[in-house]
Design a protein around this motif. Structure first.
Motif, PDB file in Angstrom:
ATOM      1  N   PRO A   1       0.838  -1.204   0.000  1.00 14.73           N
ATOM      2  CA  PRO A   1       0.000   0.000   0.000  1.00 14.73           C
ATOM      3  C   PRO A   1       0.875   1.257   0.000  1.00 14.73           C
ATOM      4  N   GLU A   2       0.555   2.163  -0.898  1.00 16.60           N
ATOM      5  CA  GLU A   2       1.289   3.412  -0.963  1.00 16.60           C
ATOM      6  C   GLU A   2       0.520   4.491  -0.216  1.00 16.60           C
ATOM      7  N   VAL A   3       1.221   5.238   0.612  1.00 18.00           N
ATOM      8  CA  VAL A   3       0.609   6.333   1.338  1.00 18.00           C
ATOM      9  C   VAL A   3       0.565   7.540   0.410  1.00 18.00           C
ATOM     10  N   VAL A   4      -0.626   8.023   0.182  1.00 16.47           N
ATOM     11  CA  VAL A   4      -0.804   9.178  -0.697  1.00 16.47           C
ATOM     12  C   VAL A   4      -1.307  10.334   0.152  1.00 16.47           C
ATOM     13  N   PRO A   5      -0.521  11.395   0.252  1.00 16.87           N
ATOM     14  CA  PRO A   5      -0.990  12.537   1.045  1.00 16.87           C
ATOM     15  C   PRO A   5      -2.171  13.208   0.358  1.00 16.87           C
ATOM     16  N   THR A   6      -3.197  13.467   1.122  1.00 13.91           N
ATOM     17  CA  THR A   6      -4.379  14.119   0.572  1.00 13.91           C
ATOM     18  C   THR A   6      -4.784  15.277   1.466  1.00 13.91           C
ATOM     19  N   MET A   7      -5.551  16.167   0.898  1.00 11.55           N
ATOM     20  CA  MET A   7      -6.070  17.298   1.655  1.00 11.55           C
ATOM     21  C   MET A   7      -7.559  17.358   1.372  1.00 11.55           C
ATOM     22  N   GLY A   8      -8.356  17.390   2.421  1.00 18.31           N
ATOM     23  CA  GLY A   8      -9.800  17.431   2.269  1.00 18.31           C
ATOM     24  C   GLY A   8     -10.274  18.774   1.752  1.00 18.31           C
ATOM     25  N   THR A   9     -11.562  18.845   1.442  1.00 21.77           N
ATOM     26  CA  THR A   9     -12.164  20.067   0.903  1.00 21.77           C
ATOM     27  C   THR A   9     -12.049  21.219   1.891  1.00 21.77           C
ATOM     28  N   TYR A  10     -12.371  20.955   3.150  1.00 18.73           N
ATOM     29  CA  TYR A  10     -12.330  22.032   4.152  1.00 18.73           C
ATOM     30  C   TYR A  10     -10.903  22.505   4.405  1.00 18.73           C
ATOM     31  N   ALA A  11      -9.948  21.598   4.366  1.00 18.64           N
ATOM     32  CA  ALA A  11      -8.548  21.996   4.536  1.00 18.64           C
ATOM     33  C   ALA A  11      -8.102  22.862   3.359  1.00 18.64           C
ATOM     34  N   MET A  12      -8.559  22.516   2.144  1.00 16.67           N
ATOM     35  CA  MET A  12      -8.218  23.334   0.974  1.00 16.67           C
ATOM     36  C   MET A  12      -8.827  24.731   1.093  1.00 16.67           C
ATOM     37  N   LEU A  13     -10.070  24.811   1.564  1.00 13.14           N
ATOM     38  CA  LEU A  13     -10.702  26.122   1.728  1.00 13.14           C
ATOM     39  C   LEU A  13      -9.998  26.940   2.808  1.00 13.14           C
ATOM     40  N   ALA A  14      -9.577  26.293   3.886  1.00 10.16           N
ATOM     41  CA  ALA A  14      -8.832  26.997   4.939  1.00 10.16           C
ATOM     42  C   ALA A  14      -7.493  27.504   4.395  1.00 10.16           C
ATOM     43  N   LEU A  15      -6.842  26.695   3.591  1.00  6.64           N
ATOM     44  CA  LEU A  15      -5.584  27.122   2.970  1.00  6.64           C
ATOM     45  C   LEU A  15      -5.818  28.311   2.035  1.00  6.64           C
ATOM     46  N   ALA A  16      -6.917  28.279   1.271  1.00  8.86           N
ATOM     47  CA  ALA A  16      -7.248  29.397   0.389  1.00  8.86           C
ATOM     48  C   ALA A  16      -7.487  30.667   1.198  1.00  8.86           C
ATOM     49  N   LEU A  17      -8.176  30.552   2.315  1.00  6.03           N
ATOM     50  CA  LEU A  17      -8.414  31.713   3.189  1.00  6.03           C
ATOM     51  C   LEU A  17      -7.097  32.250   3.729  1.00  6.03           C
ATOM     52  N   LEU A  18      -6.212  31.361   4.166  1.00  6.68           N
ATOM     53  CA  LEU A  18      -4.905  31.775   4.663  1.00  6.68           C
ATOM     54  C   LEU A  18      -4.100  32.488   3.575  1.00  6.68           C
ATOM     55  N   LEU A  19      -4.129  31.943   2.364  1.00  4.99           N
ATOM     56  CA  LEU A  19      -3.425  32.585   1.255  1.00  4.99           C
ATOM     57  C   LEU A  19      -4.004  33.961   0.942  1.00  4.99           C
ATOM     58  N   SER A  20      -5.327  34.085   1.043  1.00  2.00           N
ATOM     59  CA  SER A  20      -5.955  35.384   0.810  1.00  2.00           C
ATOM     60  C   SER A  20      -5.474  36.419   1.814  1.00  2.00           C
ATOM     61  N   VAL A  21      -5.381  36.030   3.074  1.00  2.00           N
ATOM     62  CA  VAL A  21      -4.892  36.936   4.119  1.00  2.00           C
ATOM     63  C   VAL A  21      -3.442  37.322   3.852  1.00  2.00           C
ATOM     64  N   VAL A  22      -2.622  36.347   3.465  1.00  2.00           N
ATOM     65  CA  VAL A  22      -1.206  36.623   3.173  1.00  2.00           C
ATOM     66  C   VAL A  22      -1.094  37.582   1.999  1.00  2.00           C
ATOM     67  N   VAL A  23      -1.880  37.361   0.936  1.00  2.00           N
ATOM     68  CA  VAL A  23      -1.839  38.248  -0.230  1.00  2.00           C
ATOM     69  C   VAL A  23      -2.293  39.655   0.156  1.00  2.00           C
ATOM     70  N   TYR A  24      -3.345  39.761   0.932  1.00  2.00           N
ATOM     71  CA  TYR A  24      -3.837  41.077   1.366  1.00  2.00           C
ATOM     72  C   TYR A  24      -2.775  41.820   2.166  1.00  2.00           C
ATOM     73  N   ARG A  25      -2.114  41.104   3.097  1.00  2.00           N
ATOM     74  CA  ARG A  25      -1.100  41.755   3.933  1.00  2.00           C
ATOM     75  C   ARG A  25       0.133  42.137   3.093  1.00  2.00           C
ATOM     76  N   ALA A  26       0.477  41.306   2.085  1.00  2.00           N
ATOM     77  CA  ALA A  26       1.630  41.612   1.243  1.00  2.00           C
ATOM     78  C   ALA A  26       1.367  42.824   0.353  1.00  2.00           C
ATOM     79  N   LEU A  27       0.130  42.985  -0.048  1.00  2.00           N
ATOM     80  CA  LEU A  27      -0.217  44.086  -0.943  1.00  2.00           C
ATOM     81  C   LEU A  27      -0.820  45.283  -0.192  1.00  2.00           C
ATOM     82  N   ARG A  28      -0.566  45.417   1.086  1.00  2.00           N
ATOM     83  CA  ARG A  28      -1.127  46.459   1.934  1.00  2.00           C
ATOM     84  C   ARG A  28      -0.772  47.863   1.435  1.00  2.00           C
TER      85      ARG A  28
END
Length: 196
Positions: free
Chosen positions: A38-65
């Motif tokens: 069995p091969e271990v395949v790292p996965t990210m759920g839908t909610y984790a992806m949305l949380a990551l998108a939110l985090l990236l949005s905050v980082v982009v907003y702060r970088a472009l302040r």
């Protein structure tokens, strides 16, 4: 009248000889395959992806302040939209996975086939990793009319491309993902002595 009787007897003898050695049984098998390791395949759920998108949005907003107001307003929305579309595309890829009956395009699965008048199918592993093959005898009948079970079935292997010599996907063997055709199992009892 004597000639007619002789021809009838000769004809009857020829017909009975044709059917005497021609009976072939059948065996119905299920071939199963699963990953060798069995091969271990790292996965990210839908909610984790949305949380990551939110985090990236905050980082982009702060970088472009320090930028203009319209860039600060639109950059997080674009980032969040791209991440959201990634979630949708990834979900559709998972939902569309499928495999052909005996072509192991998927690394685990099973297929049922019957060998008798026609040979068993070849097995092709194209899933990208080695798989372990096992067989289940689902039924059948020997050339003598005896029902075939797992207890009285002697496995033999055949593929139209390699014949009896192989390569064969034997019971419990590991088949590499090389795209080659491998012989599959049938019960040897479906044929009479010397018919193979």
């Amino acid at each position: 009248m004597k000639k007619v009787a002789v021809f009838l007897l000769l004809g009857l003898g020829a017909v009975s000889n044709a059917f005497a050695g021609g009976r072939v049984g059948f065996s119905t098998m299920q071939i199963n395959w699963a990953p060798a390791k069995p091969e271990v395949v790292p996965t990210m759920g839908t909610y984790a992806m949305l949380a990551l998108a939110l985090l990236l949005s905050v980082v982009v907003y702060r970088a472009l302040r320090e930028r203009a107001a319209w860039i600060k307003a639109i950059a997080p929305v674009v980032t969040f939209g791209l991440a959201g579309s990634l979630v949708l595309v990834a979900g559709k890829i998972d939902a569309g996975a499928s495999s052909a009956p005996v072509d192991a395009g998927s690394c685990s699965g099973s297929s049922t086939y019957t060998a008798g008048e026609f040979p068993p199918p070849c097995f092709i592993n194209s899933c990208g990793q080695p798989v372990v093959v096992t067989y289940d005898v689902l039924g059948g009948e020997s050339y003598e009319g005896i029902p075939l079970t797992a207890e009285n079935c002697t496995f033999n292997y055949y593929c139209s491309e390699g014949g009896f010599e192989g390569p064969n996907a034997t019971q419990g063997s590991t088949v590499p993902s090389d795209g080659n055709s491998y012989g599959t199992a049938f019960c040897d009892e479906i044929f009479g002595a010397g018919e193979l």
